[in-house]
Scaffold this motif. Structure first.
Motif, mmCIF file in Angstrom:
data_model
loop_
_atom_site.group_PDB
_atom_site.id
_atom_site.type_symbol
_atom_site.label_atom_id
_atom_site.label_comp_id
_atom_site.label_asym_id
_atom_site.label_seq_id
_atom_site.Cartn_x
_atom_site.Cartn_y
_atom_site.Cartn_z
ATOM 1 N N LYS A 16 -13.640 -1.680 6.152
ATOM 2 C CA LYS A 16 -12.768 -1.226 7.239
ATOM 3 C C LYS A 16 -12.857 0.288 7.375
ATOM 4 C CE LYS A 16 -9.413 -4.984 6.697
ATOM 5 N NZ LYS A 16 -7.993 -5.316 6.409
ATOM 6 N N TYR A 67 0.838 -1.201 0.000
ATOM 7 C CA TYR A 67 0.000 0.000 0.000
ATOM 8 C C TYR A 67 0.873 1.252 0.000
ATOM 9 C CZ TYR A 67 -3.175 3.638 1.312
ATOM 10 O OH TYR A 67 -3.877 4.815 1.315
ATOM 11 N N TYR A 88 -11.132 3.803 8.613
ATOM 12 C CA TYR A 88 -9.831 4.406 8.900
ATOM 13 C C TYR A 88 -9.995 5.874 9.281
ATOM 14 C CZ TYR A 88 -7.887 0.292 6.585
ATOM 15 O OH TYR A 88 -7.552 -0.999 6.247
ATOM 16 N N VAL A 135 -6.844 4.377 -0.309
ATOM 17 C CA VAL A 135 -7.366 3.750 0.912
ATOM 18 C C VAL A 135 -8.665 3.004 0.604
ATOM 19 C CG1 VAL A 135 -8.203 4.168 3.256
ATOM 20 C CG2 VAL A 135 -6.363 5.591 2.321
ATOM 21 N N TYR A 136 -9.539 3.642 -0.095
ATOM 22 C CA TYR A 136 -10.873 3.080 -0.368
ATOM 23 C C TYR A 136 -10.787 1.819 -1.232
ATOM 24 C CZ TYR A 136 -15.618 2.676 -2.207
ATOM 25 O OH TYR A 136 -16.859 2.208 -2.558
ATOM 26 N N ASN A 189 -8.020 -0.176 -2.071
ATOM 27 C CA ASN A 189 -7.038 -1.230 -1.815
ATOM 28 C C ASN A 189 -7.104 -1.841 -0.423
ATOM 29 O OD1 ASN A 189 -5.839 -0.947 -4.406
ATOM 30 N ND2 ASN A 189 -4.730 0.863 -3.689
ATOM 31 N N ASN A 190 -8.093 -1.506 0.400
ATOM 32 C CA ASN A 190 -8.106 -2.026 1.782
ATOM 33 C C ASN A 190 -9.493 -2.511 2.181
ATOM 34 O OD1 ASN A 190 -5.324 -1.218 2.936
ATOM 35 N ND2 ASN A 190 -6.007 0.539 1.754
ATOM 36 N N ASN A 232 -19.239 6.945 2.027
ATOM 37 C CA ASN A 232 -18.129 6.268 2.696
ATOM 38 C C ASN A 232 -17.085 7.216 3.272
ATOM 39 O OD1 ASN A 232 -18.864 3.426 2.077
ATOM 40 N ND2 ASN A 232 -18.675 4.165 -0.028
ATOM 41 N N SER A 252 -13.501 1.718 3.745
ATOM 42 C CA SER A 252 -12.975 1.117 2.525
ATOM 43 C C SER A 252 -14.009 0.188 1.889
ATOM 44 C CB SER A 252 -11.699 0.333 2.822
ATOM 45 O OG SER A 252 -12.022 -0.887 3.496
ATOM 46 N N ARG A 253 -13.706 -0.271 0.689
ATOM 47 C CA ARG A 253 -14.615 -1.192 0.005
ATOM 48 C C ARG A 253 -14.846 -2.462 0.801
ATOM 49 N NH1 ARG A 253 -12.829 -1.027 -6.414
ATOM 50 N NH2 ARG A 253 -14.116 0.785 -6.977
ATOM 51 N N ARG A 278 -8.474 7.673 -2.373
ATOM 52 C CA ARG A 278 -8.915 6.625 -3.310
ATOM 53 C C ARG A 278 -8.083 5.364 -3.123
ATOM 54 N NH1 ARG A 278 -11.460 8.351 -9.040
ATOM 55 N NH2 ARG A 278 -12.553 10.238 -8.389
ATOM 56 N N ASN A 337 -6.205 2.427 11.291
ATOM 57 C CA ASN A 337 -7.410 1.618 11.480
ATOM 58 C C ASN A 337 -8.014 1.959 12.831
ATOM 59 O OD1 ASN A 337 -9.182 -0.590 12.129
ATOM 60 N ND2 ASN A 337 -8.161 -1.793 10.541
#
Length: 449
Positions: free
Chosen positions: A416, A19, A418, A445-446, A448-449, A392, A412-413, A443, A43
């Protein structure tokens, strides 16, 4: 078991490193000097760092500072606190207006107080104003003189009324002759009218302080082809308040013709005639969603007054803030706070401090309600921004000359949550590019996590 733990730690490190590489590639592709950017993303469940960059570097938080100072004020005052402006009558047949510093108070609210006196057939000998809730310091430390005509940075005091703003109405006259200028509502300002009517030109008007020995002199220059309105702050909130009160008294045909005076409300032999309340929720909404500097500074000072059981001063408010941070074990040694609203460029925080704070707030029982206090994409100061994230994202913006900041929460998608803080202090990068950098980081963060 030891091998499994080592494997898990290695996997987490690999994911985090991947990341970090992704976000570093993003920053490199945007051509920004990474030394001017601070990022901290954690997190909220466990406080683990997802990504950080210059997270210990002190930077200007701009209006994201309101997240901290507002939370401390609400914790001190309580979620049920109301700003109550009250009208009292004494046994001597005098009326007292007890000010609360309410940043949402309007002339209509003063009308309701006078209506209360009219309904009780009160004809007072004297009307007094008790302004003891706050001191008489109306301008933030290190605020710039050049900002005194900015409608976003009005003076603040116990005498807040109508946002402490005036409207200058400029209307065209005959072609190529001076335009007509009116101040609404009435307020004593000396004007140097250099505005010309030109029906063939677009409106272009500038208001500035005149280089003159005459106090309160404004120079208005430019051209107009149609009516335009410019909003400016009042230079003297106390005088403005009294003018608005006298205006209400006249409009209500209230029988009072003496000057309004200042005096502290007596402790005995008075009774409540009427009051006007605004909840702290409304104040906080105006601060976090619309970034009201007037509301932010006033709320902070009033909370300082309650905390110290004294008159509201910035010193009392800072005592309140540090006590609040200590209560939640938030390390404050790397921060410098010189106002409540983030207007001064001398405010300094670290991205690590901000995300520690946001993670702490996520542990509160009312976290979901707290998160909703921040603007969502397309609302408040995020109007026309961050629409990609839909529901989100909740974030507070901050903008000063050369600096941009964003702090809040993102889901995130994978669901999670943050806490994040991004601060960019690069005068070479345009404001639009800074905002694009903030969005591209989020983006990552949203997605890839």
């Amino acid at each position: 078991m030891r091998k499994i733990l080592i494997l898990l730690v290695s996997l987490i490190f690999t994911i985090t490193s991947a990341y970090a590489e992704s976000i570093n590639r993003t920053l490199n592709s945007l051509g920004v000097d990474k030394d001017t950017v601070s990022v901290s993303i954690k997190n909220i469940e466990n406080g683990n760092v997802l990504f950080q960059l210059n997270e210990k570097t002190q930077r200007t938080p701009a209006s994201t500072l309101k997240v901290i100072t507002t939370a401390a004020a609400v914790d001190t005052l309580g979620e049920d606190y109301k700003f109550s402006t009250k009208l009292y009558k004494s046994t001597n047949n005098d009326l007292y207006i007890k000010l609360s510093g309410d940043p949402l108070l309007t002339s209509d609210d003063l009308g309701l107080l006078i209506d209360g006196a009219v309904a009780k057939n009160i004809i007072p000998k004297n009307i007094y104003i008790d302004d003891s809730i706050l001191d008489n310091v109306e301008w933030g430390k290190d605020w710039l003189e050049e900002d005194e005509l900015s409608s976003y940075i009005p003076k603040f005091s116990a005498y807040n009324i109508n946002n402490n703003l005036l409207k200058i109405e400029i209307s065209p006259a005959s072609n190529l002759v001076p335009a007509n200028i009116k101040i609404k509502p009435f307020y004593p300002i000396s004007l140097m009218n250099l505005v010309e009517t030109d029906i063939h030109m677009q409106n272009s008007v500038k208001v500035e302080k005149a280089d003159s020995a005459i106090p309160n002199m404004l120079k208005i220059s430019g051209v107009v082809s149609k009516v335009c309105n410019i909003t400016i702050p009042v230079s003297n909130p106390k005088m403005n308040f009294i003018l608005r009160l006298e205006e209400v008294i006249r409009n209500k045909k209230f029988e009072y013709f003496n000057p309004v005076q200042m005096a502290k409300l007596p402790k005995d032999n008075v009774y409540l005639v009427a009051q006007v309340d605004h909840s702290i929720d409304l104040i906080v909404d105006s601060i976090l969603k619309n970034s009201s500097n007037l509301a932010s500074e006033t709320l902070f000072k009033v909370a300082g007054a309650v905390w110290a059981n004294s008159t509201g001063t910035f010193e009392n408010s800072m005592g309140m803030l540090y006590a609040y941070l200590k209560k939640f074990d938030i390390d404050d040694k790397n921060i410098q706070v010189v106002d409540a609203s983030g207007v001064s460029s001398n405010n300094l925080v670290t991205a690590d401090f901000m995300t520690d704070f946001l993670v702490m707030k996520s542990k509160s029982d009312n976290f979901e309600d707290y998160k909703l206090l921040f603007p969502a994409p397309g609302t408040g100061t995020l109007k026309n921004r961050m629409l990609y994230f839909k529901d989100n994202l909740r974030a507070k913006t901050g903008t000063l000359t050369g600096s941009s900041a964003l702090a809040g929460y993102i889901v995130s998608r994978r669901g999670k949550v943050y806490a994040f803080d991004i601060m960019i202090s690069d005068p070479e990068t345009s404001s639009a590019d800074k905002k694009n950098i903030e969005e591209q980081i989020l983006r990552n963060v949203y997605v890839n996590n």
